[in-house]
Design a protein around this motif. Structure first.
Motif: not given
Ligand code: SAH
Length: 361
Positions: A219-229
């Motif tokens: 599984l790979a997850v496209s996160l791209h940012a460390p916080e919700d905003k």
């Protein structure tokens, strides 16, 4: 929906899983093991015609020719990059064209396949988002990408790994994707190990848990940012499944027999690439079986983002490594033919009017 070569009176055996194919043969008054024979012909030998299936009795081959097809979508374009990366444009039915990319590396060959014609998710940095969404691909259209690439890759190169990282969000086309993946790992078919099939998702949290139960692969997850905003902005799906819910699903996944989860992080100049954001990312993933894959942003016409400079990418990686996170930087491949991550666009008839709206802005 079957493949582009559509014949409504006959059933397409491409994309049909072993269980369904056993039922198909039982209904014909045949033994179940015919399914294993036919799977081998289709996927191991690349048969395009029932006539070549010489371990089936002649009357059965004739009968299959009447009631079934082996339909593959036609290839409408093929390009080869300077680095050997190949890209095919496949003409699916209903005016949808999707792209498949083969990336040769020393000792392995990775095939990047599409799961939908277009995409609904609207990630701000992705070319596929610009063209809107047409429809889900059928399991036949998904597995056909392996068959077509297999025929067109020059020897001795072969497909050793498959990544569902082309056009579309695979977890929003769960059933067809799962059927195609089960064919990829079936011993009678491609027989790939589950670790060599990687599904990349923008974070459909409930479907990640379902995948762990029904069809575990890498599984790979496209996160791209460390916080919700920031993630709300870059990956709008985050408003539905925020980071905490997404990571909880990832923890469930990592605990199942599927192993460590890879987090993809596109490096956007001045947006998500500071050392503070690297620290925040490391904190977020602490205690999880996780790896990070940094993806230098690949530009496309009309996009305002820029790729982070190499020194910034290296510094970001150093912070993560210092925090004990296994981190690699993905080398862009096939950029000269628009085959790199996020550059796949194909050609589809948009049903969401998003492309039209984007033109107004
Ligand atoms: N929808 C799935 C799979 C397709 S995208 C997902 O979101 O994971 C495959 C990867 O390429 C994702 O990590 C995606 O975020 C990334 N990507 C998209 N556009 C990009 C771009 N312009 N440059 C670099 N990577 C990009």
């Amino acid at each position: 929906m079957a493949a582009a070569v559509q014949d409504n009176s006959r059933v397409n055996l491409v994309g049909m899983e072993r269980g369904a194919m056993q039922d198909f043969f039982t209904a014909l008054g045949e033994k179940k093991f015919r399914a294993a024979q036919v799977l081998k012909w289709i996927y191991r030998h690349g048969a395009t015609d029932f006539a070549v299936m010489t371990d089936l009795a002649l009357p059965l081959r004739r009968r299959l020719g009447e009631v079934a097809t082996l339909g593959l979508p036609p290839v409408s374009g093929e390009r080869t990059a300077a680095d050997g990366t190949r890209k095919w444009l496949l003409a699916m039915s209903e005016g949808a064209a999707v792209e498949t990319v083969f990336i040769p590396e020393r000792g392995r060959g990775t095939l990047c396949i599409s799961s939908q014609a277009g995409c609904m998710l609207n990630c701000t940095f992705c070319a596929t988002a610009r063209q809107g969404f047409n429809r889900n691909l059928s399991s036949a259209e998904i597995i056909a990408q392996l068959l077509i690439a297999g025929r067109r890759i020059p020897a001795p190169e072969t497909v050793t790994n498959v990544v569902l990282m082309g056009m579309g969000e695979p977890l929003l086309n769960f059933d067809n994707v799962a059927a195609a993946v089960r064919l990829m790992v079936d011993d009678c078919s491609f027989g790939l190990s589950r670790r060599r099939v990687t599904l990349s998702t923008a974070g459909v949290a409930p479907a990640i848990v379902r995948l762990a139960e029904e069809c575990p692969v890498s599984l790979a997850v496209s996160l791209h940012a460390p916080e919700d905003k920031l993630r709300d902005e870059l990956v709008p799906l985050n408003r539905k499944y925020p980071i905490a819910a997404l990571l909880e699903a990832c923890r469930v996944y990592a605990r199942s027999r599927a192993g460590a989860v890879t987090f993809e992080y596109v490096m956007l100049d001045g947006v998500n690439d500071s050392p503070q954001q690297a620290k925040q990312l490391a904190r977020l993933l602490r205690g999880m079986a996780a790896k990070v894959n940094l993806i230098p942003f690949n530009p496309f016409p009309g996009i305002a983002y820029r790729r982070s400079p190499q020194t910034v990418i290296d510094a970001f990686r150093e912070v993560l490594l210092g925090e004990g996170l296994m981190t690699i930087t993905r080398r862009p491949r096939g950029e000269d033919i628009d085959a790199a991550c996020g550059q796949l666009a194909g050609r589809i008839a948009d049903r969401t009017r998003r492309a039209a709206q984007a033109r107004l802005h």
